[in-house]
Design a protein around this motif. Structure first.
Motif, PDB file in Angstrom:
ATOM      1  N   VAL A  79      -2.123   2.830  -1.869  1.00  0.00           N
ATOM      2  CA  VAL A  79      -3.304   2.270  -1.198  1.00  0.00           C
ATOM      3  C   VAL A  79      -4.457   3.266  -1.220  1.00  0.00           C
ATOM      4  O   VAL A  79      -5.614   2.896  -1.495  1.00  0.00           O
ATOM      5  CB  VAL A  79      -2.951   1.880   0.256  1.00  0.00           C
ATOM      6  CG1 VAL A  79      -4.213   1.655   1.085  1.00  0.00           C
ATOM      7  CG2 VAL A  79      -2.085   0.640   0.274  1.00  0.00           C
ATOM      8  N   VAL A  80      -4.179   4.531  -0.955  1.00  0.00           N
ATOM      9  CA  VAL A  80      -5.233   5.551  -0.953  1.00  0.00           C
ATOM     10  C   VAL A  80      -5.821   5.716  -2.353  1.00  0.00           C
ATOM     11  O   VAL A  80      -7.050   5.784  -2.525  1.00  0.00           O
ATOM     12  CB  VAL A  80      -4.687   6.892  -0.424  1.00  0.00           C
ATOM     13  CG1 VAL A  80      -5.721   8.000  -0.598  1.00  0.00           C
ATOM     14  CG2 VAL A  80      -4.306   6.767   1.051  1.00  0.00           C
ATOM     15  N   SER A  84      -7.879   2.669  -3.207  1.00  0.00           N
ATOM     16  CA  SER A  84      -9.124   2.645  -2.428  1.00  0.00           C
ATOM     17  C   SER A  84     -10.114   3.677  -2.937  1.00  0.00           C
ATOM     18  O   SER A  84     -11.331   3.434  -2.968  1.00  0.00           O
ATOM     19  CB  SER A  84      -8.827   2.894  -0.950  1.00  0.00           C
ATOM     20  OG  SER A  84      -7.945   1.927  -0.427  1.00  0.00           O
ATOM     21  N   THR A 104     -11.345   3.306   3.571  1.00  0.00           N
ATOM     22  CA  THR A 104      -9.946   3.718   3.698  1.00  0.00           C
ATOM     23  C   THR A 104      -9.700   5.138   3.219  1.00  0.00           C
ATOM     24  O   THR A 104      -8.964   5.906   3.848  1.00  0.00           O
ATOM     25  CB  THR A 104      -9.047   2.746   2.910  1.00  0.00           C
ATOM     26  OG1 THR A 104      -9.165   1.436   3.471  1.00  0.00           O
ATOM     27  CG2 THR A 104      -7.586   3.179   2.984  1.00  0.00           C
ATOM     28  N   ARG A 132      -5.451   0.689   6.926  1.00  0.00           N
ATOM     29  CA  ARG A 132      -5.808  -0.235   5.843  1.00  0.00           C
ATOM     30  C   ARG A 132      -5.725  -1.688   6.305  1.00  0.00           C
ATOM     31  O   ARG A 132      -6.585  -2.511   5.955  1.00  0.00           O
ATOM     32  CB  ARG A 132      -4.876  -0.005   4.648  1.00  0.00           C
ATOM     33  CG  ARG A 132      -5.125  -0.959   3.472  1.00  0.00           C
ATOM     34  CD  ARG A 132      -6.548  -0.884   2.984  1.00  0.00           C
ATOM     35  NE  ARG A 132      -6.786  -1.822   1.893  1.00  0.00           N
ATOM     36  CZ  ARG A 132      -7.978  -2.150   1.429  1.00  0.00           C
ATOM     37  NH1 ARG A 132      -9.077  -1.618   1.984  1.00  0.00           N
ATOM     38  NH2 ARG A 132      -8.097  -3.000   0.435  1.00  0.00           N
ATOM     39  N   GLU A 191      -8.731  -2.382   8.309  1.00  0.00           N
ATOM     40  CA  GLU A 191      -9.911  -2.475   7.457  1.00  0.00           C
ATOM     41  C   GLU A 191      -9.986  -3.832   6.759  1.00  0.00           C
ATOM     42  O   GLU A 191     -11.081  -4.390   6.582  1.00  0.00           O
ATOM     43  CB  GLU A 191      -9.900  -1.362   6.408  1.00  0.00           C
ATOM     44  CG  GLU A 191     -11.160  -1.379   5.537  1.00  0.00           C
ATOM     45  CD  GLU A 191     -11.104  -0.372   4.400  1.00  0.00           C
ATOM     46  OE1 GLU A 191     -12.018  -0.410   3.557  1.00  0.00           O
ATOM     47  OE2 GLU A 191     -10.174   0.446   4.369  1.00  0.00           O
TER      48      GLU A 191
END
Length: 429
Positions: free
Chosen positions: A34-35, A38, A98, A136, A139
């Motif tokens: 995810v990081v 993003s 994020t 996340r 967000e």
């Protein structure tokens, strides 16, 4: 900390059950993905970097000032408590993309754990991953409702702003609680109850209050970044208030077993008696005594005896409801308060506890090695309100009389006060 991180073979993560370890590694992998994803499409402005810097500075200052308080809280709750850094983190969730929120989370908790090195590495990494995924999820709520973080002050109607913030807060909390609850459940530790899996409701309320404070901080930052300094004194005061509450709770807890001590249990029992009197309801009371416990101390030593007491307390707690109250009455005696429980049901609970004690196999330290202690048993006396008495003292005396009858007639038995009284009533008639 670096040396601990590099000593891979000594990590405590290898002692975690396989299914729980798989869950933790999966959460960490998803958080990392995810990081990275993003970061690839992130648009970071100078104002975002300013907000990030201010939140990091405040979080670090907060951790430093509250270091002594946090150490006391962690000692009291044995590493299971809510820290108050969520004030800074949730403000970041509402304001930053994020990737920057992940930076804020990582720096805040790396510093926090650097100051509290007793926390195992695998739990640190898992905690960061859980917070990143929670952020996340929140967000995504902001993106779907208002276009993304930092858009709440864009002239939207106030009711909509409040609704979106509350929804983001609830999603953030739900993801956090769910991921941690799954890990706790998969560890399958003895004595784990539903309450322990999902955590203490009081802790969740504290976490929500902290997140609400973070939301207010986000709006203050949106007005002017310098207002961030106004949040720090309030968080520190909240920290001390929470510590005071935990000290009061600790004073009602038996240090060896983790259940109520005599004073704490009596307080709960008096409240239950008052409630039952108002509601014209009943409750049960169990008096439990370990059979031949002196023999355990004489054979294995007092340290092993303490391990047995703790195991018995855990067994008792596992056989009663979440809202029943288990206390250590002194020595090897325990007492259990069963709100709304009839005599028949109370005897059933007592039988389950008696059987659970007989099944115990307690690993205890003896002469530098570990010995498994078995063949334990308990005698239990049962009394009920109001038939055995309309105040706490006669109820305890009735349960105690039943307990001594159980011990005098062979031990490892359950005896109710009513069974002692009925023959006397029959003879009198």
């Amino acid at each position: 900390m670096l040396r601990e991180f590099l000593a891979v073979r000594r990590w405590e993560m290898w002692t975690v059950p396989r299914q729980a370890l798989v869950h933790m590694l999966l959460v960490e992998a998803v958080a990392l993905a995810v990081v990275v994803w993003s970061a690839a499409g992130a648009s970071v402005s100078s104002s975002d970097l300013l907000v990030l810097s201010l939140l990091i500075v405040c979080a670090v200052v907060h951790n430093e000032i509250a270091r002594g308080i946090e150490r006391a809280r962690r000692d009291i709750e044995n590493n299971a408590h809510v820290d108050l850094s969520s004030v800074w983190l949730f403000a970041g969730v509402l304001l930053l993309p994020t990737v920057l929120t992940a930076v804020l989370i990582t720096i805040t908790y790396v510093h926090y754990w650097w100051r509290n090195p007793r926390i195992p590495v695998h739990r640190r990494m898992f905690g960061i991953a859980v917070l990143v995924l929670s952020a996340r999820a929140a967000e995504l709520v902001l993106t779907l409702c208002v276009g993304g973080p930092g858009s709440l002050a864009g002239g939207l109607p106030l009711p909509m702003v409040v609704a979106v913030v509350v929804l983001a807060l609830l999603v953030y909390t739900a993801v956090d609680v769910a991921l941690i609850a799954i890990r706790v459940a998969l560890c399958r530790n003895p004595g784990v109850t539903v309450r322990k899996v999902f955590g203490d409701p009081a802790n969740h309320m504290l976490e929500i209050a902290t997140l609400c404070h973070g939301a207010l901080l986000a709006f203050a930052l949106g007005y002017h970044p310098a207002l961030v300094v106004l949040a720090l004194p309030q968080v520190l005061v909240l920290h001390r208030a929470v510590l005071l509450k935990q000290v009061e709770e600790k004073a009602r807890t038996d240090a060896k077993t983790g259940v109520f001590n005599s004073e704490g249990w009596h307080r709960k029992a008096h409240h239950e008696r008052d409630r039952a009197l108002r509601a014209k309801d009943g409750f049960g009371l169990l008096m439990i005594d370990l059979d031949h416990f002196k023999r355990v101390n004489d054979t294995y030593g007092h340290v092993a005896g303490d391990a047995v007491l703790k195991a018995v307390a855990t067994a008792i707690s596992s056989e009663v409801r979440e809202y029943d109250s288990v206390g250590r009455f002194g020595g090897e005696e325990f007492v259990v308060l069963l709100p709304g429980m009839s005599e028949h049901d109370g005897i059933g609970v007592a039988e389950r506890i008696r059987e659970a004690v007989t099944r115990l196999a307690v690993d205890a330290p003896v002469n530098g090695s570990t010995t498994t202690i078995t063949n334990l048993s308990a005698s239990i006396g049962v009394s009920t309100y109001p038939s055995a008495g309309e105040d706490l003292e006669p109820l305890l005396l009735a349960a105690d009389a039943a307990l001594y009858e159980a011990k005098n007639t062979g031990r490892n038995r359950v005896v109710s006060w009513a069974s002692l009284v009925k023959p006397r009533l029959a003879l009198a008639a």
